[in-house]
Design a protein around this motif. Sequence first.
Motif, PDB file in Angstrom:
ATOM      1  N   GLY A 251       0.782  -1.233   0.000  1.00  0.00           N
ATOM      2  CA  GLY A 251       0.000   0.000   0.000  1.00  0.00           C
ATOM      3  C   GLY A 251       0.809   1.276   0.000  1.00  0.00           C
ATOM      4  N   ARG A 252       2.096   1.221   0.348  1.00  0.00           N
ATOM      5  CA  ARG A 252       2.945   2.414   0.238  1.00  0.00           C
ATOM      6  C   ARG A 252       3.452   2.485  -1.192  1.00  0.00           C
ATOM      7  NH1 ARG A 252       2.629  -1.230   4.693  1.00  0.00           N
ATOM      8  NH2 ARG A 252       3.184  -0.163   6.625  1.00  0.00           N
ATOM      9  N   TYR A 253       3.533   3.676  -1.737  1.00  0.00           N
ATOM     10  CA  TYR A 253       3.900   3.748  -3.151  1.00  0.00           C
ATOM     11  C   TYR A 253       4.721   4.995  -3.460  1.00  0.00           C
ATOM     12  CZ  TYR A 253       0.161   7.225  -3.702  1.00  0.00           C
ATOM     13  OH  TYR A 253      -0.618   8.350  -3.590  1.00  0.00           O
ATOM     14  N   LEU A 254       5.411   4.913  -4.595  1.00  0.00           N
ATOM     15  CA  LEU A 254       6.145   6.049  -5.150  1.00  0.00           C
ATOM     16  C   LEU A 254       5.824   6.136  -6.632  1.00  0.00           C
ATOM     17  CD1 LEU A 254       9.720   5.591  -3.589  1.00  0.00           C
ATOM     18  CD2 LEU A 254       8.059   7.370  -3.005  1.00  0.00           C
ATOM     19  N   MET A 255       5.509   7.337  -7.098  1.00  0.00           N
ATOM     20  CA  MET A 255       5.325   7.565  -8.520  1.00  0.00           C
ATOM     21  C   MET A 255       6.692   7.806  -9.160  1.00  0.00           C
ATOM     22  SD  MET A 255       2.071   7.256  -8.670  1.00  0.00           S
ATOM     23  CE  MET A 255       1.737   7.791 -10.351  1.00  0.00           C
ATOM     24  N   ALA A 256       6.722   7.811 -10.491  1.00  0.00           N
ATOM     25  CA  ALA A 256       7.985   7.950 -11.215  1.00  0.00           C
ATOM     26  C   ALA A 256       8.734   9.227 -10.824  1.00  0.00           C
ATOM     27  CB  ALA A 256       7.725   7.922 -12.725  1.00  0.00           C
ATOM     28  N   ASP A 257       8.015  10.338 -10.697  1.00  0.00           N
ATOM     29  CA  ASP A 257       8.683  11.602 -10.399  1.00  0.00           C
ATOM     30  C   ASP A 257       9.125  11.714  -8.936  1.00  0.00           C
ATOM     31  OD1 ASP A 257       6.194  11.838  -9.253  1.00  0.00           O
ATOM     32  OD2 ASP A 257       5.613  13.664 -10.315  1.00  0.00           O
ATOM     33  N   GLU A 258       8.760  10.718  -8.109  1.00  0.00           N
ATOM     34  CA  GLU A 258       9.188  10.720  -6.708  1.00  0.00           C
ATOM     35  C   GLU A 258      10.429   9.848  -6.488  1.00  0.00           C
ATOM     36  OE1 GLU A 258       5.098  11.289  -4.205  1.00  0.00           O
ATOM     37  OE2 GLU A 258       5.332   9.368  -5.244  1.00  0.00           O
ATOM     38  N   ILE A 259      10.859   9.141  -7.514  1.00  0.00           N
ATOM     39  CA  ILE A 259      12.061   8.312  -7.412  1.00  0.00           C
ATOM     40  C   ILE A 259      13.284   9.212  -7.587  1.00  0.00           C
ATOM     41  CG2 ILE A 259      13.347   6.417  -8.445  1.00  0.00           C
ATOM     42  CD1 ILE A 259      10.677   5.187  -9.271  1.00  0.00           C
ATOM     43  N   PRO A 260      14.175   9.243  -6.625  1.00  0.00           N
ATOM     44  CA  PRO A 260      15.344  10.140  -6.717  1.00  0.00           C
ATOM     45  C   PRO A 260      16.185   9.873  -7.962  1.00  0.00           C
ATOM     46  CG  PRO A 260      15.111   9.264  -4.485  1.00  0.00           C
ATOM     47  CD  PRO A 260      14.139   8.511  -5.340  1.00  0.00           C
ATOM     48  N   ASP A 261      16.715  10.933  -8.537  1.00  0.00           N
ATOM     49  CA  ASP A 261      17.496  10.819  -9.764  1.00  0.00           C
ATOM     50  C   ASP A 261      18.710   9.909  -9.591  1.00  0.00           C
ATOM     51  OD1 ASP A 261      15.766  12.489 -11.082  1.00  0.00           O
ATOM     52  OD2 ASP A 261      16.967  14.300 -10.752  1.00  0.00           O
ATOM     53  N   GLU A 262      19.277   9.886  -8.367  1.00  0.00           N
ATOM     54  CA  GLU A 262      20.486   9.085  -8.183  1.00  0.00           C
ATOM     55  C   GLU A 262      20.218   7.575  -8.266  1.00  0.00           C
ATOM     56  OE1 GLU A 262      19.301  10.446  -3.921  1.00  0.00           O
ATOM     57  OE2 GLU A 262      19.258  11.233  -5.980  1.00  0.00           O
TER      58      GLU A 262
END
Length: 282
Positions: A251-262
Motif C-alpha cells: 500500500g505504500r507507493y512512489l510515482m515515477a517523479d518521486e524516485i530520486p534521480d540518483e
Amino acid sequence: MVSGRRGEKRQEQQAFALKGTMPAITMLCLRTADVSAVERQLADHISQMPHFFLHLPILLDLAELGDELVDLGALAQLLRKHNLVPIAVRNPTDAQRERAVAAGLGVLRTPLSRSPRQAAPGEGNTPTPGPVAVAPAAADRGGAGAAAADRGPAGPGRRPREAAPAPDAAGEPPPAGLTVRHPVRSGQVIYVPHGDLVVLSPVSSGAELIANDNIHVYAPLRGRAMAGAHNNADASIFCMSLEAEFVSIAGRYLMADEIPDEHRGKPARVSVQNDGLVITRL
C-alpha cells in the motif's frame, strides 16, 4: 478572397488525430451475471492495492457469460463508485451489445471468437459466481509451459489472469513463486498470489508486476511493480535498472517523479522502512 480563406484554412492547426492503437487497459472478465458477487470480490481486490486501481480504465469481457444477460448499467455504476472507468465491452452477444450501448459503453470490434463457458463436474445449469479476473499472465511457471498474452489485432487486450491452483484433496499447497523468462510487454500483467515473482527479461513501460511477496527483475524495470500485495510489508522490489513508472509495497507507493534521480537507471532495492518506501543501491 476565396483563395485567401482557403489559405487560412490550410494553416489552421489540426485539432485532433485518429489513431488505431490502444494503450494498456485492464480487462475484467466476467464469470457471473451476479453484480453483487462482482462488487464483493472487486472491493476485496481494491482494498489490497487501492492506488493501483485508482481511475483504471476497464474493458469488460463477456465471453464467459455465453448468452446470459447482465445488468451492464448497474455494473458500470458500481465500477465508477470504486473509482474505476468502464469504457467498453468485448465479445458481447447481440442482446448484450444493446445493453452495453444503453449503458453508455463502447463495443470493441474484435474478431476473437467467444468461448462457451463450460460447467465444472457436478455443476448444475445455474453457474456458481466465480472470481473476477482482471489481468493476463504470460509466463513460465517453474520453467514448464507458457501462457501467451491475448493481444488481438486491435491492441493489447488482456486474457483472464491465471488463478493459482487450489489445494487438492490431500491439502497440498499451491506452488509458490513464478519465473518469467520472456520480456513483459506493455499491457501485460503478471500476478503471483503466492511467493516471489522473478523476471529474467526487461519489463516494458505499461506492463504491471504484482506479487504477494518479493519481486526480482534481472533487467530494466520500466513498468509498474507492486510487491507485498496482501499487506506484506516485509516484501521488497529488486531490479537491475530502476526506471519504473510506479512502485508499491503493502500500500505504500512512489510515482515515477518521486524516485530520486540518483537511483534512476541503477540497480536498486525498494523496501518499507518507518511506514514509507526507501530505495537503496544494490
